[in-house]
Design a protein around this motif. Sequence first.
Motif, PDB file in Angstrom:
ATOM      1  N   MET A 148       0.836  -1.170  -0.009  1.00  0.00           N
ATOM      2  CA  MET A 148       0.020   0.013  -0.024  1.00  0.00           C
ATOM      3  C   MET A 148       0.529   1.230   0.030  1.00  0.00           C
ATOM      4  O   MET A 148       0.901   1.812   0.009  1.00  0.00           O
ATOM      5  CB  MET A 148      -0.759  -0.123   1.169  1.00  0.00           C
ATOM      6  N   GLY A 149       1.730   1.083  -0.815  1.00  0.00           N
ATOM      7  CA  GLY A 149       3.314   2.106  -1.016  1.00  0.00           C
ATOM      8  C   GLY A 149       2.779   3.724  -2.191  1.00  0.00           C
ATOM      9  O   GLY A 149       3.580   4.025  -2.480  1.00  0.00           O
ATOM     10  N   ALA A 150       1.130   3.094  -2.699  1.00  0.00           N
ATOM     11  CA  ALA A 150       1.586   3.529  -3.907  1.00  0.00           C
ATOM     12  C   ALA A 150       1.859   5.631  -3.479  1.00  0.00           C
ATOM     13  O   ALA A 150       1.882   6.821  -4.378  1.00  0.00           O
ATOM     14  CB  ALA A 150      -0.193   4.023  -4.693  1.00  0.00           C
ATOM     15  N   ARG A 151       0.686   5.877  -2.401  1.00  0.00           N
ATOM     16  CA  ARG A 151       0.843   7.126  -1.922  1.00  0.00           C
ATOM     17  C   ARG A 151       2.447   7.978  -1.526  1.00  0.00           C
ATOM     18  O   ARG A 151       2.495   9.085  -1.058  1.00  0.00           O
ATOM     19  CB  ARG A 151       0.025   8.154  -1.067  1.00  0.00           C
ATOM     20  N   ARG A 152       3.045   6.893  -1.542  1.00  0.00           N
ATOM     21  CA  ARG A 152       4.707   7.235  -1.022  1.00  0.00           C
ATOM     22  C   ARG A 152       5.646   6.900  -1.973  1.00  0.00           C
ATOM     23  O   ARG A 152       7.356   7.417  -1.446  1.00  0.00           O
ATOM     24  CB  ARG A 152       5.038   6.062   0.449  1.00  0.00           C
ATOM     25  N   THR A 153       5.753   7.598  -3.141  1.00  0.00           N
ATOM     26  CA  THR A 153       6.849   7.190  -4.769  1.00  0.00           C
ATOM     27  C   THR A 153       6.019   7.388  -5.600  1.00  0.00           C
ATOM     28  O   THR A 153       5.180   7.907  -5.648  1.00  0.00           O
ATOM     29  CB  THR A 153       7.170   5.816  -4.537  1.00  0.00           C
ATOM     30  N   HIS A 154       6.606   8.106  -7.239  1.00  0.00           N
ATOM     31  CA  HIS A 154       6.199   7.855  -7.712  1.00  0.00           C
ATOM     32  C   HIS A 154       5.262   7.571  -8.544  1.00  0.00           C
ATOM     33  O   HIS A 154       5.367   5.906  -7.800  1.00  0.00           O
ATOM     34  CB  HIS A 154       7.703   7.957  -8.812  1.00  0.00           C
ATOM     35  N   GLU A 155       4.028   8.064  -8.895  1.00  0.00           N
ATOM     36  CA  GLU A 155       2.562   7.271  -9.629  1.00  0.00           C
ATOM     37  C   GLU A 155       2.874   6.775 -10.591  1.00  0.00           C
ATOM     38  O   GLU A 155       2.492   4.705 -10.450  1.00  0.00           O
ATOM     39  CB  GLU A 155       1.719   8.167 -10.478  1.00  0.00           C
ATOM     40  N   PHE A 167       4.202 -10.047  -1.697  1.00  0.00           N
ATOM     41  CA  PHE A 167       3.323  -9.713  -1.047  1.00  0.00           C
ATOM     42  C   PHE A 167       2.283 -11.198  -1.564  1.00  0.00           C
ATOM     43  O   PHE A 167       2.565 -10.908  -2.684  1.00  0.00           O
ATOM     44  CB  PHE A 167       3.622  -8.683  -1.538  1.00  0.00           C
ATOM     45  N   HIS A 168       0.872 -10.388  -1.054  1.00  0.00           N
ATOM     46  CA  HIS A 168      -0.174 -11.549  -1.806  1.00  0.00           C
ATOM     47  C   HIS A 168      -1.341 -10.434  -2.343  1.00  0.00           C
ATOM     48  O   HIS A 168      -1.861 -10.594  -3.493  1.00  0.00           O
ATOM     49  CB  HIS A 168      -0.911 -11.992  -0.604  1.00  0.00           C
ATOM     50  N   THR A 169      -1.500  -9.424  -2.055  1.00  0.00           N
ATOM     51  CA  THR A 169      -3.075  -7.823  -3.050  1.00  0.00           C
ATOM     52  C   THR A 169      -1.543  -6.479  -2.671  1.00  0.00           C
ATOM     53  O   THR A 169      -0.300  -6.556  -1.827  1.00  0.00           O
ATOM     54  CB  THR A 169      -3.528  -8.273  -2.229  1.00  0.00           C
ATOM     55  N   THR A 170      -2.105  -6.091  -3.298  1.00  0.00           N
ATOM     56  CA  THR A 170      -1.772  -4.316  -3.449  1.00  0.00           C
ATOM     57  C   THR A 170      -3.347  -3.583  -3.574  1.00  0.00           C
ATOM     58  O   THR A 170      -4.638  -4.085  -3.879  1.00  0.00           O
ATOM     59  CB  THR A 170      -1.153  -4.086  -5.068  1.00  0.00           C
ATOM     60  N   SER A 171      -2.509  -2.591  -3.162  1.00  0.00           N
ATOM     61  CA  SER A 171      -4.032  -1.153  -3.124  1.00  0.00           C
ATOM     62  C   SER A 171      -4.144  -0.185  -4.142  1.00  0.00           C
ATOM     63  O   SER A 171      -4.798  -0.019  -4.889  1.00  0.00           O
ATOM     64  CB  SER A 171      -3.731  -0.209  -1.931  1.00  0.00           C
ATOM     65  N   ASP A 172      -3.608  -0.362  -5.188  1.00  0.00           N
ATOM     66  CA  ASP A 172      -2.966   0.419  -6.371  1.00  0.00           C
ATOM     67  C   ASP A 172      -3.962  -0.188  -6.870  1.00  0.00           C
ATOM     68  O   ASP A 172      -3.293  -1.894  -8.453  1.00  0.00           O
ATOM     69  CB  ASP A 172      -1.318   0.319  -6.997  1.00  0.00           C
ATOM     70  N   LEU A 173      -4.312   0.072  -8.048  1.00  0.00           N
ATOM     71  CA  LEU A 173      -5.416  -0.089  -9.432  1.00  0.00           C
ATOM     72  C   LEU A 173      -5.145  -0.482 -10.134  1.00  0.00           C
ATOM     73  O   LEU A 173      -5.203  -1.038 -11.221  1.00  0.00           O
ATOM     74  CB  LEU A 173      -6.765   0.292  -8.985  1.00  0.00           C
ATOM     75  N   ALA A 174      -3.811   0.423 -10.701  1.00  0.00           N
ATOM     76  CA  ALA A 174      -3.782   0.226 -11.849  1.00  0.00           C
ATOM     77  C   ALA A 174      -2.639  -0.719 -12.083  1.00  0.00           C
ATOM     78  O   ALA A 174      -1.708  -0.954 -13.325  1.00  0.00           O
ATOM     79  CB  ALA A 174      -1.983   0.929 -12.127  1.00  0.00           C
ATOM     80  N   ALA A 175      -2.044  -1.551 -10.607  1.00  0.00           N
ATOM     81  CA  ALA A 175      -1.345  -2.480 -10.858  1.00  0.00           C
ATOM     82  C   ALA A 175      -2.213  -3.725 -10.825  1.00  0.00           C
ATOM     83  O   ALA A 175      -1.462  -4.756 -11.092  1.00  0.00           O
ATOM     84  CB  ALA A 175      -0.392  -2.614  -9.264  1.00  0.00           C
ATOM     85  N   GLY A 176      -3.485  -3.292 -10.118  1.00  0.00           N
ATOM     86  CA  GLY A 176      -4.056  -4.180 -10.543  1.00  0.00           C
ATOM     87  C   GLY A 176      -4.119  -4.838 -11.716  1.00  0.00           C
ATOM     88  O   GLY A 176      -4.553  -5.922 -12.619  1.00  0.00           O
ATOM     89  N   PHE A 177      -4.844  -3.600 -12.837  1.00  0.00           N
ATOM     90  CA  PHE A 177      -5.101  -3.780 -14.100  1.00  0.00           C
ATOM     91  C   PHE A 177      -4.549  -4.043 -15.361  1.00  0.00           C
ATOM     92  O   PHE A 177      -3.971  -4.876 -15.995  1.00  0.00           O
ATOM     93  CB  PHE A 177      -5.586  -1.990 -14.776  1.00  0.00           C
ATOM     94  N   ALA A 218       6.296   4.520 -10.389  1.00  0.00           N
ATOM     95  CA  ALA A 218       6.754   3.603  -9.692  1.00  0.00           C
ATOM     96  C   ALA A 218       6.621   2.698  -8.415  1.00  0.00           C
ATOM     97  O   ALA A 218       6.279   1.774  -8.444  1.00  0.00           O
ATOM     98  CB  ALA A 218       8.123   4.648  -9.152  1.00  0.00           C
ATOM     99  N   ALA A 219       4.794   3.460  -8.626  1.00  0.00           N
ATOM    100  CA  ALA A 219       3.972   2.824  -7.789  1.00  0.00           C
ATOM    101  C   ALA A 219       3.453   1.775  -7.746  1.00  0.00           C
ATOM    102  O   ALA A 219       3.453   0.481  -7.567  1.00  0.00           O
ATOM    103  CB  ALA A 219       2.414   3.460  -7.298  1.00  0.00           C
ATOM    104  N   VAL A 220       3.650   1.784  -9.333  1.00  0.00           N
ATOM    105  CA  VAL A 220       2.924   0.636 -10.155  1.00  0.00           C
ATOM    106  C   VAL A 220       3.969  -0.544 -10.669  1.00  0.00           C
ATOM    107  O   VAL A 220       4.073  -2.068  -9.794  1.00  0.00           O
ATOM    108  CB  VAL A 220       2.263   0.767 -11.907  1.00  0.00           C
ATOM    109  N   ALA A 221       5.055  -0.456 -10.390  1.00  0.00           N
ATOM    110  CA  ALA A 221       6.377  -1.166 -10.394  1.00  0.00           C
ATOM    111  C   ALA A 221       6.502  -1.571  -9.764  1.00  0.00           C
ATOM    112  O   ALA A 221       6.722  -3.127  -8.716  1.00  0.00           O
ATOM    113  CB  ALA A 221       8.234  -0.920 -10.943  1.00  0.00           C
ATOM    114  N   SER A 222       6.519  -0.912  -8.229  1.00  0.00           N
ATOM    115  CA  SER A 222       6.620  -1.525  -6.975  1.00  0.00           C
ATOM    116  C   SER A 222       5.812  -2.247  -6.629  1.00  0.00           C
ATOM    117  O   SER A 222       5.980  -3.406  -5.818  1.00  0.00           O
ATOM    118  CB  SER A 222       6.499  -0.379  -5.411  1.00  0.00           C
ATOM    119  N   ALA A 223       4.403  -2.394  -6.702  1.00  0.00           N
ATOM    120  CA  ALA A 223       3.406  -3.543  -6.567  1.00  0.00           C
ATOM    121  C   ALA A 223       3.829  -5.330  -7.089  1.00  0.00           C
ATOM    122  O   ALA A 223       3.661  -5.205  -6.737  1.00  0.00           O
ATOM    123  CB  ALA A 223       2.246  -2.942  -7.011  1.00  0.00           C
TER     124      ALA A 223
END
Length: 442
Positions: free
Chosen positions: A165-172, A187-197, A174-179
């Motif tokens: 759940m780190g999307a708000r702590r990095t570049h938008e 890790f099992h899940t992510t809060s970031d919808l772009a990563a899920g998509f 980079a958040a997808v790549a991080s997830a």
Amino acid sequence: MNSADLGRRVGVPSTALFTDQYELTMVQAALKAGTADRRSVFEAFTRRLPEGRRYGVLAGTGRVLDAVENFHFDDEMIAFLRQQEIVDEPTLAWLADFRFSGDVWGYPEGEVYFPGSPVLRVEGSFAECVLLETVVLSILNHDSAIAAAASRMSAAAGGRNLIEMGARRTHELAAVASARAAYVGGFHTTSDLAAGFRYGIPTVGTSAHAFTLLHDTERDAFRAQVESLGRGTTLLVDTYDVAEAVRTAVEVAGPELGAVRIDSGDLLLVAHRVRQQLDELGATETKIVVTSDLDEYAIASLAAAPVDAYGVGTQLVTGSGSPTCSMVYKLVARAASADPADPLLPVAKKSMGAKSSMGGRKWAARRVDARGVAEAEVIGTGPVPAELADRQLLVELVRGGEVVARESLEAARERHIAARAALPMSALQLSRGEPVLATEYV
């Protein structure tokens, strides 16, 4: 996973300008000197792991393959290079027709690595290989750092669920790549919808403190959430008074309440109190999720707590203190021409101290003991010893410019879990130490 595998319309832009200017000026000079076509071998590796880390985790390989496929210069890019006078006209003409036509070998994604491990080997002409340096390193250094942090957190969690759940702590982006990298690392899940998509990673999320503060009472907020999302939702219980919130949550949702989330306070103490209270209220199946600036050490400290899942943000997407793996991309061998018959000559920078490297086109294998536990990372440039023939680590990824080994993200995740399990038990210690496997050169 390539987004095309999911049928998702996610446009990947050209990666050709994700590079440093000197890559292009080297191509210009090599073209003029007649050396641009010399057959060459570049390798990506790290000379050392981050201080105190016992193993590295390779992540980003799938993104590298996408980057190689999309590395081309369109008309607008060529116009920009011309306007800025970055390179001359003959070089611009060469770049306009560029498509990588070489071969790439590497450790499969999710594999562990150690100092000197040739995690990626790129072969082709000097010009086409050198152009890929910056984008390859930017992907591998970032993603592998996140995956290594995720792996340490996963080991500390001992099988409990982990939420990225780190999307708000990095570049938008980079958040997808991080997830993605966090999923590879366990890790099992992510809060970031772009990563899920984009990558098919399972997504989760319910509400923040703002939702509770919006309503006149906490009960009103809980009721609104349960009526909208169902009794299996997760209610955030630390906006005001935790004990009162837990009581209200069970009254509103009943013992079928899915979970409560705790985001502040002494998590060890509060988790025990909340578990006792939930059980007394009959909500024995209700899970407890904790968040609040967790890292692998905080997760390990909660091992004895009745916690069912951890949500991790800042420390994960910053590599838990090691935001890069310090990987480098070095020319290790080259021929005198483009002729495949010309022998490859090992080359290496002569350097004092920590920047020295070993020339030659390398293979890598992992030696194991009689119980199947890894005991050494063996790297060589000559014939592979017979006893290591079936333990080689590099696999073919690109042949003649065509990707031949794209795989699902799930496969990389499962590979990492298996690779980590095959390491000596000391690999899972969070205390500072040396790499768990020694690197042997033969």
